[in-house]
Design a protein around this motif. Structure first.
Motif, PDB file in Angstrom:
ATOM      1  N   ASP A 239       0.765  -1.306   0.144  1.00  0.00           N
ATOM      2  CA  ASP A 239       0.100  -0.030  -0.037  1.00  0.00           C
ATOM      3  C   ASP A 239       1.020   1.112  -0.140  1.00  0.00           C
ATOM      4  O   ASP A 239       0.569   2.158   0.569  1.00  0.00           O
ATOM      5  CB  ASP A 239      -1.036   0.137   1.258  1.00  0.00           C
ATOM      6  N   ALA A 240       1.958   1.372  -0.891  1.00  0.00           N
ATOM      7  CA  ALA A 240       2.939   2.236  -0.977  1.00  0.00           C
ATOM      8  C   ALA A 240       2.495   3.381  -2.047  1.00  0.00           C
ATOM      9  O   ALA A 240       1.687   3.038  -2.717  1.00  0.00           O
ATOM     10  CB  ALA A 240       4.253   1.733  -1.336  1.00  0.00           C
ATOM     11  N   ASP A 241       3.114   4.651  -1.695  1.00  0.00           N
ATOM     12  CA  ASP A 241       2.610   5.611  -2.892  1.00  0.00           C
ATOM     13  C   ASP A 241       3.579   5.098  -4.167  1.00  0.00           C
ATOM     14  O   ASP A 241       3.002   5.815  -5.266  1.00  0.00           O
ATOM     15  CB  ASP A 241       3.195   6.983  -2.511  1.00  0.00           C
ATOM     16  N   SER A 242       4.713   4.549  -3.832  1.00  0.00           N
ATOM     17  CA  SER A 242       5.313   4.137  -5.131  1.00  0.00           C
ATOM     18  C   SER A 242       6.616   3.337  -4.935  1.00  0.00           C
ATOM     19  O   SER A 242       6.836   2.874  -3.832  1.00  0.00           O
ATOM     20  CB  SER A 242       6.118   5.473  -5.609  1.00  0.00           C
ATOM     21  N   ILE A 243       6.864   2.676  -5.937  1.00  0.00           N
ATOM     22  CA  ILE A 243       7.960   1.500  -5.931  1.00  0.00           C
ATOM     23  C   ILE A 243       9.114   1.870  -7.067  1.00  0.00           C
ATOM     24  O   ILE A 243       8.504   2.140  -8.180  1.00  0.00           O
ATOM     25  CB  ILE A 243       7.293   0.078  -6.123  1.00  0.00           C
ATOM     26  N   LEU A 244      10.275   2.124  -6.735  1.00  0.00           N
ATOM     27  CA  LEU A 244      11.302   2.395  -7.928  1.00  0.00           C
ATOM     28  C   LEU A 244      12.229   1.159  -7.858  1.00  0.00           C
ATOM     29  O   LEU A 244      12.883   0.838  -7.098  1.00  0.00           O
ATOM     30  CB  LEU A 244      11.976   3.660  -7.408  1.00  0.00           C
ATOM     31  N   ILE A 245      11.954   0.404  -8.984  1.00  0.00           N
ATOM     32  CA  ILE A 245      12.808  -0.858  -8.952  1.00  0.00           C
ATOM     33  C   ILE A 245      14.048  -0.406 -10.003  1.00  0.00           C
ATOM     34  O   ILE A 245      13.839   0.025 -11.037  1.00  0.00           O
ATOM     35  CB  ILE A 245      12.099  -2.023  -9.751  1.00  0.00           C
ATOM     36  N   THR A 246      15.274  -0.549  -9.366  1.00  0.00           N
ATOM     37  CA  THR A 246      16.558  -0.479 -10.008  1.00  0.00           C
ATOM     38  C   THR A 246      17.128  -1.503 -10.890  1.00  0.00           C
ATOM     39  O   THR A 246      16.754  -2.681 -10.279  1.00  0.00           O
ATOM     40  CB  THR A 246      17.691   0.184  -8.951  1.00  0.00           C
ATOM     41  N   ARG A 247      17.162  -1.474 -12.257  1.00  0.00           N
ATOM     42  CA  ARG A 247      17.271  -2.618 -13.096  1.00  0.00           C
ATOM     43  C   ARG A 247      18.624  -2.651 -13.847  1.00  0.00           C
ATOM     44  O   ARG A 247      18.933  -3.113 -14.764  1.00  0.00           O
ATOM     45  CB  ARG A 247      16.271  -2.562 -13.932  1.00  0.00           C
ATOM     46  N   SER A 248      19.723  -1.942 -13.244  1.00  0.00           N
ATOM     47  CA  SER A 248      21.053  -1.974 -13.772  1.00  0.00           C
ATOM     48  C   SER A 248      21.011  -1.621 -14.997  1.00  0.00           C
ATOM     49  O   SER A 248      20.640  -0.308 -15.315  1.00  0.00           O
ATOM     50  CB  SER A 248      21.603  -3.513 -13.742  1.00  0.00           C
TER      51      SER A 248
END
Length: 329
Positions: A239-248
């Motif tokens: 239930d987060a405002d955002s997710i930032l997935i770092t993908r190399s």
């Protein structure tokens, strides 16, 4: 793919100076011993390292705080060290880097977390760890949280830097997130997989691809559609405002509440030399940008530029505002 005008990015950078950001998490002393190898020991079948260089840096949440200081922010660190030489060295190093350490509590019942790496020609030969993974005691936890409550009165953002060494207990996580919501300031998390699902109602989490798959409890899959499903699953799960997935090499994917389609940000590094500490840089710049008034996509674009700078350096490195401004297009 998203783009943000260079003028706007520079405007956000100019507001980094003096922003007070609290970093709560596990700090450690990284000890590097570097040398060369030309022979095998006559005592045992192991290489003999002829030591040429030896140095110490702050690791874990300490590196996040150092990153923030390098960007012109005023980091306040809330953490634990032991009553030992490692703790004194670590606090001294952080003071020298202009990190506020009034929230760093000494615990006589645990050692300062240390990672001692022996390197030869960029190759790590062995690593020694000194640490305790036990949750910090109620008395020490209470002292840390008092420091946090004092710091949050003037802070503009909070980073939870979780390395699984006991600082971020269930109670501390919930208390910190609730207080951030109450004060309407962003709270961003660099997660430890074991605690992944405990970070509810946060502003953002910044896992790398491997952490994201493991945290979601799924086996890794390839393709943009799989990443899209993964990011949305984590967003709903926390239930987060955002997710930032770092993908190399594939850049970053930003997932925002209310938007099913992620924003993709292309990687900027010309050459990846060393990814050590890149995650610390990402969360530092991202949170600092939010504190400076950036929207989530703007913060992610700036964080991506900073990560591109750091991976082109050797070891646990930082990016400065001047360096970021220098690569903005």
């Amino acid at each position: 793919m998203t783009t943000v005008p260079t003028k706007r990015l520079k405007e956000i950078l100019n507001h980094f100076e003096g922003q007070e950001i609290i970093v709560v998490g596990d700090i450690m002393l990284d000890h590097f011993i570097k040398g060369t190898v030309s022979r095998i020991s006559p005592e045992a079948p192991v290489p003999v390292v002829d030591v040429k260089k030896e140095f110490f840096v702050a690791g874990g949440a300490g590196n996040v705080a150092v990153n923030l200081a390098a960007l012109g922010a005023k980091p306040v660190l809330v953490s634990v060290v032991g009553q030992d030489l490692g703790g004194e060295m670590l606090k001294g190093f952080l003071r020298d880097k202009k990190v506020n350490i009034y929230g760093v509590t000494e615990d006589p019942d645990r050692p300062t977390t240390q990672k001692i790496r022996v390197m030869a020609e960029q190759q790590q030969i062995v690593r020694f760890d000194r640490e305790s993974k036990k949750t910090i005691s109620p008395a020490v936890s209470s002292q840390c949280m008092k420091s946090f409550e004092l710091a949050i009165k003037t802070a503009k953002g909070v980073i939870l830097s979780d390395y699984g060494k006991g600082m971020l207990s269930d109670h501390n996580i919930k208390t910190i997130v609730d207080m951030c919501r109450k004060h309407k300031i962003p709270v961003c998390v660099d997660p430890k997989i074991d605690n992944f699902k405990k970070y509810k109602n946060i502003t953002c989490m910044t896992p790398n691809t491997k952490e994201a798959w493991e945290g979601a409890g799924d086996s890794p899959k390839t393709g943009e559609e799989a990443i899209e499903k993964l990011g949305n699953k984590i967003l709903k799960m926390l239930d987060a405002d955002s997710i930032l997935i770092t993908r190399s090499a594939d850049g970053m994917s930003l997932f925002e509440k209310g938007n099913e389609k992620p924003i993709t940000i292309k990687a900027t590094a010309r050459e990846v030399y060393d990814v050590t500490g890149a995650g610390d840089t990402v969360i530092s710049v991202f949170t600092l940008a939010l504190a400076a008034g950036a929207k989530l996509p703007e913060a992610a674009v700036l964080a991506n530029y900073a990560a591109g700078i750091v991976v082109e350096k050797s070891g646990t490195a930082t990016a400065t505002r001047e360096e970021i401004e220098g690569v903005l297009k």
